[in-house]
Design an enzyme around this catalytic site. Sequence first.
Site, PDB file in Angstrom:
ATOM      1  N   TRP A   1       1.884  18.883  26.070  1.00  0.00           N
ATOM      2  CA  TRP A   1       2.994  17.999  25.692  1.00  0.00           C
ATOM      3  C   TRP A   1       3.008  16.842  26.683  1.00  0.00           C
ATOM      4  O   TRP A   1       3.257  17.056  27.850  1.00  0.00           O
ATOM      5  CB  TRP A   1       4.326  18.755  25.749  1.00  0.00           C
ATOM      6  CG  TRP A   1       5.464  17.855  25.380  1.00  0.00           C
ATOM      7  CD1 TRP A   1       6.214  17.078  26.222  1.00  0.00           C
ATOM      8  CD2 TRP A   1       5.956  17.620  24.059  1.00  0.00           C
ATOM      9  NE1 TRP A   1       7.134  16.363  25.512  1.00  0.00           N
ATOM     10  CE2 TRP A   1       7.005  16.684  24.182  1.00  0.00           C
ATOM     11  CE3 TRP A   1       5.623  18.096  22.795  1.00  0.00           C
ATOM     12  CZ2 TRP A   1       7.723  16.220  23.083  1.00  0.00           C
ATOM     13  CZ3 TRP A   1       6.342  17.641  21.705  1.00  0.00           C
ATOM     14  CH2 TRP A   1       7.374  16.723  21.855  1.00  0.00           C
TER      15      TRP A   1
ATOM     16  N   GLU B   1      13.189  26.965  18.905  1.00  0.00           N
ATOM     17  CA  GLU B   1      13.671  27.196  20.263  1.00  0.00           C
ATOM     18  C   GLU B   1      15.151  27.593  20.249  1.00  0.00           C
ATOM     19  O   GLU B   1      16.001  26.720  20.320  1.00  0.00           O
ATOM     20  CB  GLU B   1      13.439  25.949  21.111  1.00  0.00           C
ATOM     21  CG  GLU B   1      11.980  25.510  21.126  1.00  0.00           C
ATOM     22  CD  GLU B   1      11.718  24.302  22.027  1.00  0.00           C
ATOM     23  OE1 GLU B   1      12.525  24.019  22.934  1.00  0.00           O
ATOM     24  OE2 GLU B   1      10.699  23.634  21.804  1.00  0.00           O
TER      25      GLU B   1
ATOM     26  N   ASP C   1       8.376  23.818  32.132  1.00  0.00           N
ATOM     27  CA  ASP C   1       9.845  23.704  32.139  1.00  0.00           C
ATOM     28  C   ASP C   1      10.535  24.971  32.632  1.00  0.00           C
ATOM     29  O   ASP C   1      11.676  25.230  32.276  1.00  0.00           O
ATOM     30  CB  ASP C   1      10.368  23.336  30.747  1.00  0.00           C
ATOM     31  CG  ASP C   1       9.986  21.940  30.327  1.00  0.00           C
ATOM     32  OD1 ASP C   1       9.731  21.114  31.219  1.00  0.00           O
ATOM     33  OD2 ASP C   1       9.939  21.672  29.120  1.00  0.00           O
TER      34      ASP C   1
ATOM     35  N   GLY D   1      10.845  21.310  13.961  1.00  0.00           N
ATOM     36  CA  GLY D   1      11.800  21.929  14.873  1.00  0.00           C
ATOM     37  C   GLY D   1      11.849  21.202  16.192  1.00  0.00           C
ATOM     38  O   GLY D   1      12.258  20.051  16.278  1.00  0.00           O
TER      39      GLY D   1
ATOM     40  N   GLN E   1       0.843  -1.196   0.000  1.00  0.00           N
ATOM     41  CA  GLN E   1       0.000   0.000   0.000  1.00  0.00           C
ATOM     42  C   GLN E   1       0.880   1.249   0.000  1.00  0.00           C
ATOM     43  O   GLN E   1       1.996   1.243   0.555  1.00  0.00           O
ATOM     44  CB  GLN E   1      -0.953  -0.014   1.185  1.00  0.00           C
ATOM     45  CG  GLN E   1      -0.341   0.205   2.546  1.00  0.00           C
ATOM     46  CD  GLN E   1      -1.366   0.045   3.654  1.00  0.00           C
ATOM     47  OE1 GLN E   1      -2.029  -0.988   3.765  1.00  0.00           O
ATOM     48  NE2 GLN E   1      -1.508   1.056   4.487  1.00  0.00           N
TER      49      GLN E   1
END
Length: 608
Positions: free
Chosen positions: A588, A382, A451, A339, A313
């Site tokens: 996240w 970033e 973070d 990124g 496929q």
Amino acid sequence: MRFRHRAAAGFATLLLPFAGLVGLASPAQAATSATATYAKTQEWGSGFEGKWTVKNTGTTTINTWTVEWDFPSGTKVTSAWDATVTSSGDHWTAKNNGWNGTLAPGASVSFGFNGSGTGSPTGCKLNGGSCDGTSVPGDAAPSAPGTPTASNVTDTSVRLSWSAATDDKGIKNYDVLRDGARVATVTGTSYTDSGLAKGTDYSYTVQARDTADQTGPASGAVKVRTTGSTEEPPPTTGDKVKLGYFTEWGVYGRNYHVKNLVTSGSAAKITHINYSFGNVKNGQCTVDDTFAAYEKAYTADQSVSGTADTWDQPLRGNFNQLRQLKAKYPHIKVLYSFGGWTYSGGFGQAAQNPAAFAKSCKQVVEDPRWADVFDGIDIDWEYPNACGLTCDTSGPAAFKNLSQALRAEFGSNYLVTAAITADGSSGGKIDAADYGGAAQYLDWYNVMTYDYFGAFDADGPTAPHSPLTSYPGIPQAGFNSADAIAKLKSKGVPSAKLLLGIGFYGRGWTGVTQSAPGGTATGPAPGTYEPGIEDYKVLKNSCPANGTIAGTAYAHCGNNWWSYDTPATINSKMAWAKSQGLGGAFFWEFSGDTSNGELVSAIDGGLR
């Protein structure tokens, strides 16, 4: 996103032979032989990617394999895929997964891992045998158990029973696999699986493990459909964006696939998915791990549609599974994110010719094989004109210029978004680029409001990694969600173009004696994939929250200290986001949530 795990297939370099790994045959067969090679396929800074390849060089089938080796002190595995890798000190053990333990004569299988340090493996063993290619272990792997039978099926549970496997050394226990992923290990021949979604299809198999810790072949599969309505109304998710990141490499060590969005109930509660990450090389967008993206074959019970992939496929892998997900949940939009922490170094070159970069990105998104899968593009740089894994000196206008070029290339029919810094400090990363000017070209910003603090500062002070507001004693002024959002608004970014970020993981320290935030530490707390980081689904049980600070939960367990969001703190953050007129929230990432999607449910409910 702050942390990244590189889990691509890679290409072999520096091939180091470890000959003579020994395979096991069934009781009626003679033992066979095998070889293994180790390759260090990539290196970056203090990290590397390694790959083992086991090949059956004998004339009889190998039913299971276990590779063992030693690393010198300071070198270790941080994540792995296509095998279950554990350690005891500097001794490492990799066992086959349920689907790749059987090797016919001449067949081979590979598994890989990310590591830190500079050492090479020594003392290789396979199934307890030596590595000279001649040793013959004396016992055989267990037989396959009988195909399970299902009974007592409800909306959320099913009881499974099977006939026992046989083995010359005796059976130790059984692994129960749901849709190819282990959900329980039991000593008996029955198990009740709970926490399932109603009206949903599941497939179960069972594997036996003997007293020598060898795993036998999987049983036949039994398909089960839980009770409950199969004709549910289409989801109503409200008018807020509810976006989750799906990681390309999650299909390896984390064993998290697109179908998990269905079985967890999360697919009905989100509006958008960011597929991460495409790479940025030579100033252009490119697919990163082609195997995971569009080559990996899925069996019927692993796929969203219930249809197995075929060898010929034109599209398989994650992209095909996302296509099936969108067919099942037409309200979901999928963006291709490029990124991230690891691949942002390529944006500097891209910024030198924004038009060429934008054109390359559209070519990837509109590749004829998957043009219907993606509804837009997300850029996770970033950080522009600031430092992340690498430092960028493109200037304050570079991000705006790149955003303008992307909008010009993609037009108004595609979504164009960006994940951006949440550094609200004076003269910090938000001040380094023209986020206000770029906003006119973008549909929204994913503001990475997490973070802020973590064991990258090994001695502390302990602090919540995702504070909603400032608080007395916060280690850095401006490092909180409210200050970041306020600064972006002051630069002219409309509230409706700002999404609040939620981490589905915690950050933690060890060597902590103080329960309240602000304590000293000796280093990062142990984590499943990386020191100092752990999924919510683990922390909710291993270190339950016992306090809150600045809208985020924290927990002090023994000498470890963790901070993370819970359904309760997420609900409060969503209420705050609505009070600020924000466009919604993002997180996240999916695999950190529980199997029934607790955190996604909290975001969905909190934004309604």
